[in-house]
Scaffold this active site. Structure first.
Site, PDB file in Angstrom:
ATOM      1  N   SER A  11       0.762  -1.234  -0.014  1.00 24.50           N
ATOM      2  CA  SER A  11       0.088  -0.198  -0.039  1.00 24.50           C
ATOM      3  C   SER A  11       0.928   1.151   0.155  1.00 24.50           C
ATOM      4  O   SER A  11       0.432   2.140  -0.583  1.00 24.50           O
ATOM      5  CB  SER A  11      -0.886   0.021   1.070  1.00 24.50           C
ATOM      6  N   ASP A 187      -0.823   7.437  10.299  1.00 22.75           N
ATOM      7  CA  ASP A 187      -1.699   6.482  10.921  1.00 22.75           C
ATOM      8  C   ASP A 187      -0.798   5.279  11.553  1.00 22.75           C
ATOM      9  O   ASP A 187      -1.512   4.385  11.810  1.00 22.75           O
ATOM     10  CB  ASP A 187      -2.637   5.926  10.085  1.00 22.75           C
ATOM     11  N   HIS A 190       1.323   4.319   7.360  1.00 19.26           N
ATOM     12  CA  HIS A 190       1.441   5.011   5.980  1.00 19.26           C
ATOM     13  C   HIS A 190       1.977   6.302   6.085  1.00 19.26           C
ATOM     14  O   HIS A 190       2.131   6.881   7.132  1.00 19.26           O
ATOM     15  CB  HIS A 190       0.090   5.009   5.353  1.00 19.26           C
TER      16      HIS A 190
END
Length: 238
Positions: A11, A187, A190
């Site tokens: 991600s 967070d 990320h």
């Protein structure tokens, strides 16, 4: 044909083309010299990446064409704690190393001259993960820890050393700065814009060490400074 720089990862790679992302910054950096190609897959670990590598990169390069460079950025999900909410993404440490070696072997065989750069998993801000949990975990504990991420980062560095592959230790790099937890991670995992900037700078530095830079790559088509105002089309006859 412009050379290609491919970003293959989870991600943090998938998000790298968002506003302020490290991939978008690379695309801007190489805007007239190379195409930056995104192949990021949110949630993926090395087990899944190894399974889909051929499919994911299919068609990226024409037959006989090899990318200029490739980043391989997995480990954040592998390092998930096995008995917590992200346990289905967990990959044991020894398998993680084996998977990385297999991924590297696959790309080395496919593209022998491509510069491959490994990137370690990033550090984890456990408070940030508790505030932004993945799923429900009755334990009340974060599904990722910085100690676990560090172990996988060290394993990644060991694979890179044994394979003679350049590596970016982003786990250590970020922790050199005071307040890294909130400055670089939005967070707990990320990247913020500042976190993206740190990785962008490290990727550019590592590529330059291998002779890949905007100063050494040919520019695609004539620059405006090379076009004669009195005879513009002459520049395109070369």
């Amino acid at each position: 044909m412009r050379p290609k720089v491919i970003l293959f990862g989870d991600s943090i790679t998938e998000e790298s083309f968002t506003n302020g992302g490290w991939g978008a910054a690379l695309a801007d950096h190489f805007s007239r010299t190379a195409d930056v190609v995104l192949r990021g897959y949110s949630g993926y670990n090395t087990r899944w990446a190894l399974k889909v590598a051929a499919r994911a990169l299919d068609g990226v390069c024409e037959d006989g064409e090899w990318p200029l460079a490739l980043t391989v950025f997995f480990g954040a999900n592998d390092a998930s704690i096995h008995d917590r909410s992200s346990g289905f993404q967990h990959v044991p440490l020894d398998e993680y190393q084996s998977n990385l070696r297999s991924i590297l072997s696959f790309f080395k065989e496919r593209w022998p001259t491509t510069v491959i750069v490994l990137i370690t998993p990033p550090p984890i801000d456990e408070d940030g993960r508790l505030r932004n949990p993945f799923g429900d975990d009755p334990s009340g504990l974060p599904e990722r820890t910085n100690d676990s991420a560090g172990a996988y980062a060290k394993a990644c560095i060991a694979v890179a050393a044994a394979s003679n592959i350049p590596v970016i230790d982003i786990w250590s790099k970020m922790q050199q700065f005071s307040g890294w937890e909130k400055s670089f991670l939005r967070d707990g995992l990320h990247f913020t814009a500042l976190g993206n900037k740190i990785l962008f700078e490290e990727v550019v530095k590592k590529l330059e060490e291998r002779g890949i830079s905007v100063d050494t790559l040919p520019v695609d088509l004539p620059l405006i400074s090379e076009i004669d105002p009195k005879d513009p089309l002459k520049a395109f006859e070369k």
